[in-house]
Each structure stands twice: as structure tokens, then as C-alpha cells.
Design a protein around this motif. Structure first.
Motif, PDB file in Angstrom:
ATOM      1  N   VAL A  31       0.859  -1.193   0.000  1.00  0.00           N
ATOM      2  CA  VAL A  31       0.000   0.000   0.000  1.00  0.00           C
ATOM      3  C   VAL A  31       0.893   1.239   0.000  1.00  0.00           C
ATOM      4  CG1 VAL A  31      -1.864   1.232   1.164  1.00  0.00           C
ATOM      5  CG2 VAL A  31      -1.743  -1.272   1.299  1.00  0.00           C
ATOM      6  N   GLY A  32       0.755   2.061  -1.033  1.00  0.00           N
ATOM      7  CA  GLY A  32       1.647   3.203  -1.214  1.00  0.00           C
ATOM      8  C   GLY A  32       2.912   2.818  -1.950  1.00  0.00           C
ATOM      9  N   GLY A  33       2.834   1.750  -2.734  1.00  0.00           N
ATOM     10  CA  GLY A  33       4.044   1.168  -3.335  1.00  0.00           C
ATOM     11  C   GLY A  33       4.225   1.446  -4.805  1.00  0.00           C
ATOM     12  N   ARG A  34       3.988   2.660  -5.232  1.00  0.00           N
ATOM     13  CA  ARG A  34       4.042   2.942  -6.673  1.00  0.00           C
ATOM     14  C   ARG A  34       5.437   2.748  -7.281  1.00  0.00           C
ATOM     15  NH1 ARG A  34       3.794   7.885  -4.201  1.00  0.00           N
ATOM     16  NH2 ARG A  34       5.414   9.407  -4.698  1.00  0.00           N
ATOM     17  N   THR A  35       6.493   2.738  -6.440  1.00  0.00           N
ATOM     18  CA  THR A  35       7.844   2.528  -6.981  1.00  0.00           C
ATOM     19  C   THR A  35       8.101   1.075  -7.328  1.00  0.00           C
ATOM     20  OG1 THR A  35       8.763   2.224  -4.762  1.00  0.00           O
ATOM     21  CG2 THR A  35       8.750   4.470  -5.661  1.00  0.00           C
ATOM     22  N   GLY A  36       7.374   0.150  -6.710  1.00  0.00           N
ATOM     23  CA  GLY A  36       7.567  -1.269  -7.012  1.00  0.00           C
ATOM     24  C   GLY A  36       8.853  -1.847  -6.457  1.00  0.00           C
ATOM     25  N   LEU A  37       9.507  -1.176  -5.506  1.00  0.00           N
ATOM     26  CA  LEU A  37      10.809  -1.631  -5.020  1.00  0.00           C
ATOM     27  C   LEU A  37      10.739  -2.948  -4.260  1.00  0.00           C
ATOM     28  CD1 LEU A  37      12.389   1.746  -3.834  1.00  0.00           C
ATOM     29  CD2 LEU A  37      12.962   0.422  -5.867  1.00  0.00           C
ATOM     30  N   LEU A  38       9.589  -3.269  -3.666  1.00  0.00           N
ATOM     31  CA  LEU A  38       9.494  -4.510  -2.904  1.00  0.00           C
ATOM     32  C   LEU A  38       9.761  -5.729  -3.771  1.00  0.00           C
ATOM     33  CD1 LEU A  38       8.884  -5.838  -0.185  1.00  0.00           C
ATOM     34  CD2 LEU A  38       6.457  -5.837  -0.811  1.00  0.00           C
ATOM     35  N   LYS A  39       9.477  -5.627  -5.061  1.00  0.00           N
ATOM     36  CA  LYS A  39       9.706  -6.757  -5.962  1.00  0.00           C
ATOM     37  C   LYS A  39      11.175  -7.144  -6.023  1.00  0.00           C
ATOM     38  CE  LYS A  39       5.800  -5.412  -8.918  1.00  0.00           C
ATOM     39  NZ  LYS A  39       5.388  -4.945 -10.270  1.00  0.00           N
ATOM     40  N   ARG A  40      12.057  -6.190  -5.776  1.00  0.00           N
ATOM     41  CA  ARG A  40      13.489  -6.477  -5.805  1.00  0.00           C
ATOM     42  C   ARG A  40      13.912  -7.293  -4.594  1.00  0.00           C
ATOM     43  NH1 ARG A  40      16.199  -0.685  -7.134  1.00  0.00           N
ATOM     44  NH2 ARG A  40      18.081  -1.892  -6.666  1.00  0.00           N
ATOM     45  N   VAL A  50      -0.733  -0.680  -4.786  1.00  0.00           N
ATOM     46  CA  VAL A  50      -1.827   0.286  -4.814  1.00  0.00           C
ATOM     47  C   VAL A  50      -1.297   1.605  -4.282  1.00  0.00           C
ATOM     48  CG1 VAL A  50      -2.677  -0.401  -2.517  1.00  0.00           C
ATOM     49  CG2 VAL A  50      -4.220   0.736  -4.123  1.00  0.00           C
ATOM     50  N   ASP A  51      -1.698   2.695  -4.929  1.00  0.00           N
ATOM     51  CA  ASP A  51      -1.218   4.017  -4.524  1.00  0.00           C
ATOM     52  C   ASP A  51      -2.188   5.064  -5.022  1.00  0.00           C
ATOM     53  OD1 ASP A  51       0.445   6.449  -4.175  1.00  0.00           O
ATOM     54  OD2 ASP A  51       2.077   5.033  -3.885  1.00  0.00           O
ATOM     55  N   GLU A  53      -1.087   7.937  -6.154  1.00  0.00           N
ATOM     56  CA  GLU A  53      -0.405   8.600  -7.253  1.00  0.00           C
ATOM     57  C   GLU A  53       0.016   7.583  -8.307  1.00  0.00           C
ATOM     58  OE1 GLU A  53       2.724  11.187  -6.006  1.00  0.00           O
ATOM     59  OE2 GLU A  53       1.597  11.926  -4.279  1.00  0.00           O
ATOM     60  N   ALA A  54      -0.074   7.985  -9.563  1.00  0.00           N
ATOM     61  CA  ALA A  54       0.271   7.101 -10.669  1.00  0.00           C
ATOM     62  C   ALA A  54       1.781   7.010 -10.845  1.00  0.00           C
ATOM     63  CB  ALA A  54      -0.374   7.601 -11.965  1.00  0.00           C
ATOM     64  N   SER A  55       2.238   5.951 -11.500  1.00  0.00           N
ATOM     65  CA  SER A  55       3.635   5.788 -11.899  1.00  0.00           C
ATOM     66  C   SER A  55       3.668   4.884 -13.118  1.00  0.00           C
ATOM     67  CB  SER A  55       4.463   5.184 -10.759  1.00  0.00           C
ATOM     68  OG  SER A  55       4.215   3.799 -10.627  1.00  0.00           O
ATOM     69  N   ASP A  56       4.859   4.642 -13.622  1.00  0.00           N
ATOM     70  CA  ASP A  56       5.005   3.764 -14.783  1.00  0.00           C
ATOM     71  C   ASP A  56       5.124   2.305 -14.397  1.00  0.00           C
ATOM     72  OD1 ASP A  56       4.971   5.954 -16.508  1.00  0.00           O
ATOM     73  OD2 ASP A  56       7.154   6.248 -16.361  1.00  0.00           O
ATOM     74  N   GLU A  57       5.008   1.990 -13.122  1.00  0.00           N
ATOM     75  CA  GLU A  57       5.169   0.616 -12.661  1.00  0.00           C
ATOM     76  C   GLU A  57       3.998  -0.242 -13.159  1.00  0.00           C
ATOM     77  OE1 GLU A  57       7.411  -2.289 -10.962  1.00  0.00           O
ATOM     78  OE2 GLU A  57       7.916  -0.156 -11.118  1.00  0.00           O
ATOM     79  N   PRO A  58       4.303  -1.350 -13.865  1.00  0.00           N
ATOM     80  CA  PRO A  58       3.230  -2.208 -14.405  1.00  0.00           C
ATOM     81  C   PRO A  58       2.340  -2.756 -13.288  1.00  0.00           C
ATOM     82  CG  PRO A  58       5.366  -2.782 -15.364  1.00  0.00           C
ATOM     83  CD  PRO A  58       5.646  -1.836 -14.239  1.00  0.00           C
ATOM     84  N   GLY A  59       1.046  -2.761 -13.556  1.00  0.00           N
ATOM     85  CA  GLY A  59       0.107  -3.361 -12.632  1.00  0.00           C
ATOM     86  C   GLY A  59      -0.315  -2.497 -11.462  1.00  0.00           C
ATOM     87  N   LEU A  60       0.182  -1.270 -11.373  1.00  0.00           N
ATOM     88  CA  LEU A  60      -0.192  -0.398 -10.261  1.00  0.00           C
ATOM     89  C   LEU A  60      -1.689  -0.105 -10.303  1.00  0.00           C
ATOM     90  CD1 LEU A  60       0.518   1.567  -7.908  1.00  0.00           C
ATOM     91  CD2 LEU A  60       0.865   3.322  -9.659  1.00  0.00           C
ATOM     92  N   VAL A  61      -2.351  -0.301  -9.164  1.00  0.00           N
ATOM     93  CA  VAL A  61      -3.766   0.019  -9.014  1.00  0.00           C
ATOM     94  C   VAL A  61      -3.878   1.367  -8.320  1.00  0.00           C
ATOM     95  CG1 VAL A  61      -5.941  -0.657  -7.913  1.00  0.00           C
ATOM     96  CG2 VAL A  61      -4.428  -2.410  -8.890  1.00  0.00           C
ATOM     97  N   LEU A  62      -4.645   2.271  -8.885  1.00  0.00           N
ATOM     98  CA  LEU A  62      -4.882   3.553  -8.240  1.00  0.00           C
ATOM     99  C   LEU A  62      -5.982   3.377  -7.197  1.00  0.00           C
ATOM    100  CD1 LEU A  62      -4.714   6.079 -11.212  1.00  0.00           C
ATOM    101  CD2 LEU A  62      -2.963   5.590  -9.490  1.00  0.00           C
ATOM    102  N   GLY A  63      -5.649   3.702  -5.964  1.00  0.00           N
ATOM    103  CA  GLY A  63      -6.630   3.521  -4.902  1.00  0.00           C
ATOM    104  C   GLY A  63      -6.178   4.155  -3.608  1.00  0.00           C
ATOM    105  N   ASP A  64      -7.114   4.314  -2.705  1.00  0.00           N
ATOM    106  CA  ASP A  64      -6.909   4.976  -1.422  1.00  0.00           C
ATOM    107  C   ASP A  64      -6.699   3.912  -0.349  1.00  0.00           C
ATOM    108  OD1 ASP A  64      -7.062   6.418   0.920  1.00  0.00           O
ATOM    109  OD2 ASP A  64      -8.849   7.548   0.343  1.00  0.00           O
ATOM    110  N   GLY A  65      -5.626   4.070   0.451  1.00  0.00           N
ATOM    111  CA  GLY A  65      -5.366   3.108   1.511  1.00  0.00           C
ATOM    112  C   GLY A  65      -6.455   3.042   2.553  1.00  0.00           C
TER     113      GLY A  65
END
Length: 295
Positions: A31-40, A50-51, A53-65
Motif C-alpha cells: 500500500v503506497g508502493g508505486r515505486t515497485g521496489l518490494l519486488k526487488r 496500490v497508490d 499517485e500514478a507511476s510507470d510501474e506495471p500493474g499499479l492500481v490507483l486507490g486509497d489506503g
């Protein structure tokens, strides 16, 4: 990876690896992970993001925590990194409850929590940024505007929801403040960013495991539900403090940066003057060209 990011992701990934059933791949919501760093850090698990704010990270869902767009118990674990302090106070209770609702077994909310010492450290860092670097840091300003969450409130809410709760701290507070000043100083000047990369690598490889003694900047609040395994502090970090000489390279770096800073303070005005001279010459050339064209 910048040391402050590495701290939070490494801590949570190690906690998840400690409690995972042997050989099982987990479905994890960041939640709040638009950077996708956890995948690393958890490359074998199924990580969803889910975040607001939008980003270029594939599969990001726009939503409120505070209103997660997922059905209940959709994920084995729900995690969040340095996010709760950016949530307006009136929505923090809903944020905590929503992370519980969509998790089957674990919720981990990692970040800074309110203490007088943590708030004083952040105030000093903001002062360094405005006084020395002449910048305003959006995220630190939000910490100040919203106020840091109280760890006891988060722990108490998870217990009310039926969770078994433990909190694990990391990032010695004085060290965090000093290293953040260094990191942000080097990030300002392009010539220093290569050095900054090696500085972060040194911390991540040599200091992270020892950086849990004394007052700390960040805690991971872990709530375990439905009989899920509870993480243990043992084995997460080194049982020794950082070796006495471990920070010697950082001390040497600080001395070099001080020399750089002195030279920079002398060179910047001269650089600005040269820009003015160049601009004046460019204007002269333009006027000469115009006169030549008329002639």
C-alpha cells in the motif's frame, strides 16, 4: 539503492521471509508502493501495488489506503513503507482497518512513529535542507503538517481487531540523521552522485545489520492474524554493535565533502559571474548580427 529506502524494504522483506511457510510463495499487497521496489526484495512472491499517485510501474492500481479496492482477505500479507505518516490524521484509523480487512495473515506497517527524539531529528533535517541546501522536502513537510502517528495507537488498534502484535525497531536515530544529511547533500550536485552510490552500497552491505541499537528512527509494527506465525527479533540483525572502525570511511567522506563545500562556495559566485558575461556576449553577438544583416 539509497540507504534509507534499503533500510525499510530489507527489514520488511526479512520479516516476511522469517514467517513464511516453508517453500510457499505469498501474495503481498504494498500500500503506497508505486515505486515497485518490494519486488526487488521478494522476487519470487506475487507483489501487487496500490497508490493514490500514478507511476510507470506495471500493474499499479490507483486507490486509497483508507478504502482499498480489494475484497476481504485477498492477500497473505499487506505491507506499507513510510506511508502512514502521510495519511491525514482523520483517515489513519480507516487505513489501519483496511490493511487488516484485506489481509489473511500479516500486516506490517513500517515507518517513523512519534517520539520527541524522532520529531527533533526530523526538525533538524528540515533545518539543514532549508538552511544549507535551500530546498523544501515534500515528504518531510508532510510529516510535519500531519504529525507522526503514535505507535501505541496502531498497536492497540490491531490488538482490538484480534491481532498478535510485535514492533521491531531499526535505524539508529543519530546515525540516520547524519547519513540523511550526507545523502541529500550529495544528491544535490550531479558530480557527487557517483560517490553517493558507493556510500549507499557501503551502508547497505556493511552497516545495515548492525544499525538497530539505541533510539531508532523507524519501527515495523507487525500484526499477525488467524494463528499466523509471529516474527522474532533473533536472527534479523547482527547481535553485535557496529565495529568501532566501521564508520571510518564515512568520516573520511565527510572531510572530503567539507573541502568540496568550501571550494563550491568560492566557485559558485564565479560560475554565476561567467554565466552573466556569457549572456552579455551572446547579446552583443546578436546585436552585431542584426546590424550586419541590415548593412
Amino acid at each position: 539503492m539509497p540507504f534509507d529506502q534499503y533500510q525499510r524494504y530489507r527489514l520488511v522483506a526479512d520479516l516476511i521471509n522469517q514467517v513464511r511457510p516453508e517453500g510457499r510463495k505469498l501474495r503481498v499487497l504494498d500500500v503506497g508502493g508505486r515505486t515497485g521496489l518490494l519486488k526487488r526484495f521478494l522476487p519470487s512472491d506475487h507483489i501487487e501495488l496500490v497508490d493514490l499517485e500514478a507511476s510507470d510501474e506495471p500493474g499499479l492500481v490507483l486507490g486509497d489506503g483508507a478504502r482499498l479496492p480489494f475484497i476481504s482477505e485477498s492477500f497473505d500479507a499487506v505491507v506499507s513503507f513510510d506511508t502512514l505518516e502521510h495519511v491525514p490524521t482523520r483517515l489513519r484509523g480507516a487505513f489501519v482497518r483496511e490493511t487488516w480487512r484485506v489481509a489473511k495473515s500479516w500486516v506490517i506497517l513500517a515507518g517513523p512513529y512519534h517520539t520527541a527524539k524522532v520529531e527533533a531529528a526530523e526538525a533538524r533535517l528540515r533545518g539543514f535542507l532549508t538552511g544549507k541546501l535551500e530546498v523544501h522536502h515534500r515528504y518531510l513537510e508532510e510529516h510535519h503538517d500531519h504529525g507522526l502517528p503514535k505507535r501505541s495507537d496502531v498497536e492497540g488498534r490491531f490488538k482490538e481487531l484480534g491481532g498478535e502484535v510485535v514492533s521491531i525497531g531499526h535505524a539508529n536515530l543519530e546515525r540516520w540523521l547524519g547519513l540523511m544529511c550526507l545523502s541529500l547533500y550529495m544528491d544535490r550536485d550531479a558530480p557527487l552522485r557517483g560517490i553517493a552510490g558507493e556510500f549507499h552500497r557501503f551502508y547497505n552491505e556493511a552497516l545495515y545489520a548492525h544499525d538497530h541499537e539505541g533510539d531508532v528512527y523507524r519501527h515495523a509494527v507487525v500484526a499477525c492474524f488467524n494463528g499466523a506465525k509471529v516474527p522474532q527479533l533473533e536472527g534479523l540483525f547482527s547481535d553485535r554493535s557496529a565495529p568501532s572502525l566501521a564508520t571510518k570511511p564515512i568520516t573520511a567522506l565527510v572531510k572530503e565533502l567539507m573541502r568540496f563545500d568550501i571550494q563550491r562556495d568560492a566557485l559558485v559566485p564565479e560560475w554565476d559571474r561567467l554565466h552573466e558575461v556569457n549572456a552579455s556576449l551572446a547579446e552583443d553577438i546578436r546585436q552585431h548580427a542584426s546590424s550586419l544583416k541590415e548593412a
